[in-house]
Enzyme design. Structure first.
Site, PDB file in Angstrom:
ATOM      1  N   TYR A  34       0.941  -1.284   0.081  1.00  0.00           N
ATOM      2  CA  TYR A  34       0.014   0.055   0.075  1.00  0.00           C
ATOM      3  C   TYR A  34       0.912   1.189  -0.089  1.00  0.00           C
ATOM      4  O   TYR A  34       0.872   2.023  -0.895  1.00  0.00           O
ATOM      5  CB  TYR A  34      -0.933  -0.046   1.326  1.00  0.00           C
ATOM      6  CG  TYR A  34      -1.792   1.178   1.514  1.00  0.00           C
ATOM      7  CD1 TYR A  34      -2.695   1.603   0.665  1.00  0.00           C
ATOM      8  CD2 TYR A  34      -1.329   1.934   2.585  1.00  0.00           C
ATOM      9  CE1 TYR A  34      -3.359   2.770   1.222  1.00  0.00           C
ATOM     10  CE2 TYR A  34      -1.868   3.349   2.957  1.00  0.00           C
ATOM     11  CZ  TYR A  34      -3.027   3.766   2.121  1.00  0.00           C
ATOM     12  OH  TYR A  34      -3.633   4.812   2.479  1.00  0.00           O
ATOM     13  N   LYS A  67       1.636   4.137  -2.635  1.00  0.00           N
ATOM     14  CA  LYS A  67       1.156   5.462  -2.277  1.00  0.00           C
ATOM     15  C   LYS A  67       2.326   6.531  -2.680  1.00  0.00           C
ATOM     16  O   LYS A  67       2.139   7.380  -3.371  1.00  0.00           O
ATOM     17  CB  LYS A  67       0.662   5.711  -1.039  1.00  0.00           C
ATOM     18  CG  LYS A  67      -0.490   5.068  -0.615  1.00  0.00           C
ATOM     19  CD  LYS A  67      -2.024   5.427  -1.420  1.00  0.00           C
ATOM     20  CE  LYS A  67      -2.397   6.743  -1.025  1.00  0.00           C
ATOM     21  NZ  LYS A  67      -3.548   6.964  -1.375  1.00  0.00           N
TER      22      LYS A  67
HETATM   23  P1  NAD Z   1     -12.007   3.693   1.492  1.00  0.00           P
HETATM   24  O1  NAD Z   1     -11.789   2.233   1.045  1.00  0.00           O
HETATM   25  O2  NAD Z   1     -13.248   3.823   1.996  1.00  0.00           O
HETATM   26  O3  NAD Z   1     -12.412   4.374  -0.178  1.00  0.00           O
HETATM   27  C1  NAD Z   1     -11.880   3.959  -1.418  1.00  0.00           C
HETATM   28  C2  NAD Z   1     -12.763   4.281  -2.521  1.00  0.00           C
HETATM   29  O4  NAD Z   1     -12.103   3.691  -3.669  1.00  0.00           O
HETATM   30  C3  NAD Z   1     -14.009   3.016  -2.309  1.00  0.00           C
HETATM   31  O5  NAD Z   1     -15.450   3.582  -2.508  1.00  0.00           O
HETATM   32  C4  NAD Z   1     -13.522   2.253  -3.465  1.00  0.00           C
HETATM   33  O6  NAD Z   1     -14.785   1.498  -4.144  1.00  0.00           O
HETATM   34  C5  NAD Z   1     -12.698   3.020  -4.524  1.00  0.00           C
HETATM   35  N1  NAD Z   1     -12.079   2.359  -5.445  1.00  0.00           N
HETATM   36  C6  NAD Z   1     -10.991   1.470  -5.253  1.00  0.00           C
HETATM   37  N2  NAD Z   1     -10.464   0.879  -6.125  1.00  0.00           N
HETATM   38  C7  NAD Z   1     -11.098   1.784  -7.251  1.00  0.00           C
HETATM   39  C8  NAD Z   1     -10.995   1.772  -8.654  1.00  0.00           C
HETATM   40  N3  NAD Z   1     -10.039   0.796  -9.327  1.00  0.00           N
HETATM   41  N4  NAD Z   1     -11.780   2.334  -9.594  1.00  0.00           N
HETATM   42  C9  NAD Z   1     -12.685   3.127  -8.826  1.00  0.00           C
HETATM   43  N5  NAD Z   1     -12.945   3.442  -7.528  1.00  0.00           N
HETATM   44  C10 NAD Z   1     -11.982   2.532  -6.779  1.00  0.00           C
HETATM   45  O7  NAD Z   1     -11.026   4.344   1.770  1.00  0.00           O
HETATM   46  P2  NAD Z   1     -10.649   5.820   2.301  1.00  0.00           P
HETATM   47  O8  NAD Z   1     -10.335   5.357   3.909  1.00  0.00           O
HETATM   48  O9  NAD Z   1     -11.829   6.717   2.307  1.00  0.00           O
HETATM   49  O10 NAD Z   1      -9.306   6.317   1.877  1.00  0.00           O
HETATM   50  C11 NAD Z   1      -9.377   7.438   0.902  1.00  0.00           C
HETATM   51  C12 NAD Z   1      -8.131   7.585   0.542  1.00  0.00           C
HETATM   52  O11 NAD Z   1      -7.411   8.134   1.583  1.00  0.00           O
HETATM   53  C13 NAD Z   1      -7.304   6.760  -0.204  1.00  0.00           C
HETATM   54  O12 NAD Z   1      -6.445   7.120  -1.164  1.00  0.00           O
HETATM   55  C14 NAD Z   1      -6.291   6.308   1.007  1.00  0.00           C
HETATM   56  O13 NAD Z   1      -5.196   5.586   0.690  1.00  0.00           O
HETATM   57  C15 NAD Z   1      -6.211   7.670   1.801  1.00  0.00           C
HETATM   58  N6  NAD Z   1      -5.584   7.471   2.929  1.00  0.00           N
HETATM   59  C16 NAD Z   1      -6.539   6.944   3.948  1.00  0.00           C
HETATM   60  C17 NAD Z   1      -6.369   7.222   5.362  1.00  0.00           C
HETATM   61  C18 NAD Z   1      -7.166   6.395   6.537  1.00  0.00           C
HETATM   62  O14 NAD Z   1      -7.010   6.404   7.522  1.00  0.00           O
HETATM   63  N7  NAD Z   1      -8.453   5.959   5.989  1.00  0.00           N
HETATM   64  C19 NAD Z   1      -5.052   7.619   5.816  1.00  0.00           C
HETATM   65  C20 NAD Z   1      -4.332   8.249   5.217  1.00  0.00           C
HETATM   66  C21 NAD Z   1      -4.588   8.264   3.483  1.00  0.00           C
END
Ligand code: NAD
Length: 346
Positions: free
Chosen positions: A144, A148
């Site tokens: 991951y 990223k």
């Molecule tokens: P999440 O899993 O709830 O949401 C991700 C969304 O991306 C989902 O709706 C999924 O269906 C969609 N997705 C995945 N693959 C896809 C594809 N091939 N085509 C189209 N859509 C696709 O995750 P989140 O927690 O909301 O995270 C959102 C972003 O924030 C991500 O980029 C993650 O790396 C980043 N992030 C999250 C955190 C955390 O603590 N949750 C921390 C740092 C960064």
């Protein structure tokens, strides 16, 4: 403000808008008067005020209709960090992000804001008040994080003011809040199965947990402040609650807030790390016979037992960022949103 996009009527697309962060971002954009498209591989609980486009972001042709007439694209889609599917991470986070960039350029989108992660500089050892100037991790802790890093590099390198295409990356850390399917539900599941008894290390390691509304605020500020000639183009920004807390105190607050006991026995960090390594070795040896996915892994021990908190001074200076919801209030709102996870009284 002169530098502000006039949100009314401005059309934007949220790629990954059915996810946890994506849905909160969509709601705030609508509240601010933006016209919103959502692109996602699955249909979440969307407001009927958004135009929804179903598709895989790796497919440029599928992305293009969702980007027509759009000024700003937010890319917050990613496979879940808990997966260990290397091929999936490379396909979506690296190949898919290249497709997003190409589609944005082709559709004439002017700004792309990526949701990156503060973990792009984390190697499993202490980071205290880390700035964006820290080098990318040489040894990322998992696929991951590895992807990223590559994704963020792609987006920042695509910044191209000459051709009216501006990019920035937001690096949040430990996002939490209502409707998060990860942090609180996973913690309560662990507590219910009796796994939340131990504190790894001395319990003093500070970590950032960032309320989802603050992360959303950082994204919208970045989109509004990205302007040709501005030094923030092609840059990454940490977005945190600016209130680092001891990791285990935060976990204990969530647990006790929902009626569960806080962990109270300490296990030395080095011992926990060695046990997790031994377990990983054992599972690897057993792999020809049976595949078991451990939750107690060296990476999780590092996340729970080291300092990793970040400075958001750059975002404050360049974006005018400051958290809109403080940590205490954020925890209260979060706990209130999970009545179904509250421990039933005996
Ligand atoms: P999440 O899993 O709830 O949401 C991700 C969304 O991306 C989902 O709706 C999924 O269906 C969609 N997705 C995945 N693959 C896809 C594809 N091939 N085509 C189209 N859509 C696709 O995750 P989140 O927690 O909301 O995270 C959102 C972003 O924030 C991500 O980029 C993650 O790396 C980043 N992030 C999250 C955190 C955390 O603590 N949750 C921390 C740092 C960064």
């Amino acid at each position: 403000m002169a530098t502000r996009l006039r949100s009314a009527g401005t059309r934007c697309t949220v790629i990954g808008g059915s996810g946890f962060l994506g849905q909160h971002l969509v709601e705030q954009l609508l509240a601010k008067g933006y016209t919103v498209n959502v692109f996602d591989v699955h249909r979440g609980c969307q407001s009927d005020r958004v135009s929804f486009f179903l598709g895989d972001l790796c497919d440029k042709e599928a992305l293009l209709p969702a980007l027509q007439g759009v000024s700003v694209a937010f890319h917050c889609a990613s496979p879940a960090p808990s997966s260990d599917n290397r091929e999936l991470f490379y396909r979506v986070n690296v190949g898919g992000t290249k497709a997003v960039i190409e589609a944005c350029r082709e559709a004439g989108v002017q700004k792309l804001v990526l949701t990156s992660s503060a973990s792009v500089v984390f190697e499993g050892t202490d980071i205290k008040n880390g700035s964006e100037d820290l080098p990318y991790a040489q040894k990322p802790i998992d696929y991951y994080t590895e992807t990223k890093i590559l994704q963020e590099k792609e987006v920042l390198a695509a910044n191209d003011p000459e051709n009216n295409f501006l990019t920035a990356a937001i690096r949040p850390h430990g996002i939490f809040g209502p409707r998060d399917p990860q942090l609180v539900p996973t913690l309560i599941q662990a507590a219910r199965s009796g796994k939340m008894k131990f504190i790894i290390g001395d319990g003093k390691n500070l970590v950032d947990f960032t309320y989802v509304d603050n992360v959303v605020h950082g994204h919208i500020l970045a989109a509004e402040k990205l302007q040709k000639g501005s030094p923030l183009c092609g840059q990454a920004f940490h977005i945190t609650n600016d209130e680092p807390v001891p990791f285990w105190a935060f976990m204990s607050r969530l647990l006790t807030g929902l009626g569960y006991n806080a962990p109270k026995y300490h296990i030395p960090y080095g011992l926990a790390y060695c046990l997790a390594l031994l377990l990983a070795l054992l599972l690897w040896l057993l792999r020809p016979l049976v595949t078991i996915r451990a939750t107690f892994t060296p990476m999780r021990v590092a996340l729970a037992g080291t300092f990793h908190y970040y400075s958001c001074e750059r975002a404050k200076r360049a974006l005018g960022y400051s958290p809109v919801v403080g940590l205490e209030e954020a925890v209260a709102r979060t706990l209130q949103s999970y009545p179904h996870l509250r421990r039933a009284r005996a």
